[in-house]
Scaffold this active site. Structure first.
Site, PDB file in Angstrom:
ATOM      1  CB  THR A   1      -0.998   0.019   1.109  1.00  0.00           C
ATOM      2  OG1 THR A   1      -1.757  -1.191   1.041  1.00  0.00           O
ATOM      3  CG2 THR A   1      -1.787   1.418   1.185  1.00  0.00           C
TER       4      THR A   1
ATOM      5  CG  PHE B   1       0.279   4.853   3.706  1.00  0.00           C
ATOM      6  CD1 PHE B   1       0.922   3.408   3.509  1.00  0.00           C
ATOM      7  CD2 PHE B   1      -1.046   4.778   4.318  1.00  0.00           C
ATOM      8  CE1 PHE B   1       0.044   2.609   3.958  1.00  0.00           C
ATOM      9  CE2 PHE B   1      -1.465   3.668   4.999  1.00  0.00           C
ATOM     10  CZ  PHE B   1      -0.764   2.370   4.537  1.00  0.00           C
TER      11      PHE B   1
END
Lengths: 286, 286
Positions: B177, B179
């Site tokens: 992921t 960010f």
């Protein structure tokens, strides 16, 4: 001889938006099957248990639905049509409850996201995600608790005998979901005016731009581009492209051959008649 | 004079991936605040309650996170950095439970989607969505029921005193992921090598292609294109573009001026150092 009914499938339970889009599309009574997961629709299509399936692919407020994009690529199937449906979410509760009673609300996260302004103004209502909107309605009926609501359709309220506590809570009056109708085989007719493909291009700078150029130089109107991640290669993407055209048109054939020649992955997802839904504030016209 | 600690914010609860990415990014102890919703991070940043916030923007298996894209456009803020984090999901249960006990599992839908192969092989486990992975761990601890599990991180298991019943259940070993770290103002330094912008183009065919051409002709490498719907105009899109460059570079300035001249909406979201995470199967190296 009596003709057998068409066998069709959708994800969810009766009262779902998928069921509504399906019945609007076929406009005749089909033998409807419903399944717990999106992928089940493709599995039953592949096994011949149903002839057509329907899946939501995009919402005009919240964007593309990843799972559907992935499944269309993964399964041997073809988009044979599309249907746009105006989505109106309501806050539902058990009979006799009212908005100020509600402490918790269940729904699909998209139902909540599309109604975020309403819930910003009702900060005491706590959201709990559920599988889909219609199922959340079914579920709160079972719970039978005045403090628990659901975000779902008018049809779900009727089917599960719930009260509508607040109408049209989605912030966007032009809230539309587009569904694709999926069959096993591609059937190109004259009325097919929209083509969907998915490609990956090489990692060299400008490769996507080059692919887009083949449409541009042939005056083929690209109406949509959506990127989805390649699982094994972080930050590289599948590009899903929609454009106006018919697969029998020599210009389309030649443009696609050029695109294919520079693509590392290439798949035609379907050629089908575009469905346009013109939505005015508060109304719906086709 | 003792310097005050930086005030930072994230969505979720301790043990979340956002918290982990935040602490990895700053690499010093900050005064961390956590909030129930993504938008709270932006609101507290705007009000000056925190100096920096962090939000997940994209997962390498499931794609872009719509809400973050919308918030970056809506709020007066700037991306000042990014951080990639390898995401490993585990099936958690209360002490003494095992996989075959579990009948229901709570998690964020992304946690479930990223672990779909595991759950295909465990069809008796029923999924119920929850706000985020770490909170689902906290919640099942409260329920204290051997038949109820959560999908969350190792850190969440430690924090909420749960057993790991199955390790690394995400199907994609390269599950990352990304960010973004958000501040109130744009600060361009030499190390900033990635620019993020969002534009809308006119409805004329080929307008996006033309915009992309300004990068192409200046040899600026477009690394990402993501489309998000325009709320008031169904099937028209915001295009989020990332490219390699620095906002002080005259070539970048000129290309952006050209893009702006044909855009009906144009916003620079930030210029920041790119973070690359090389992930091998089972390992993690930077």
């Amino acid at each position: 001889m009596k003709k057998d009914k068409l066998k069709t499938g959708y994800q969810g339970v009766p009262g779902s938006f998928s069921e509504q889009a399906l019945s609007e599309y076929f406009n005749i009574k089909t033998e409807e099957y419903h399944f717990p997961d999106f992928e089940d629709v493709l599995i039953h299509l592949q096994n011949g248990n149903i002839q057509y399936g329907i899946l939501p692919i995009e919402n005009s407020s919240t964007g593309g639905i990843s799972e559907t994009y992935n499944l269309l690529r993964k399964y041997d199937c073809s988009i044979i049509g599309e249907r746009c449906l105006k989505i109106e979410h309501h806050l539902l509760g058990i009979r006799g409850s009212c908005v100020k009673d509600i402490k918790q609300v269940y729904s699909h996260p998209q139902g909540y996201e599309q109604s975020e302004v309403f819930f910003r103004n009702h900060p005491n209502i706590n959201f709990l995600p559920y599988k889909n909107t219609a199922e959340s309605a079914q579920y709160i009926r079972k719970l039978n608790d005045k403090t628990i609501g659901a975000i779902a359709s008018r049809k779900a309220a009727e089917l599960y005998d719930l009260d509508i506590l607040a109408e049209d809570i989605n912030f966007n009056r032009k809230n539309i979901t587009r569904f694709v109708i999926i069959g096993k085989e591609q059937k190109v007719s004259k009325s097919c005016n929209k083509v969907s493909i998915v490609i990956t291009v090489s990692h060299t700078p400008g490769a996507l731009y080059k692919a887009m150029g083949f449409f541009e130089e042939n005056h083929l109107n690209l109406t949509k581009i959506e990127s989805r991640p390649l699982i094994d290669e972080p930050w590289h993407y599948y590009f899903y492209l929609d454009f106006e055209g018919n697969l029998r048109d020599p210009i389309v054939i030649s443009a696609l051959e050029n695109v294919k020649s520079i693509s590392s992955y290439f798949k035609i997802l379907g050629n089908y008649p575009c469905h346009n839904l013109m939505v005015k504030d508060g109304g719906q016209n086709e």
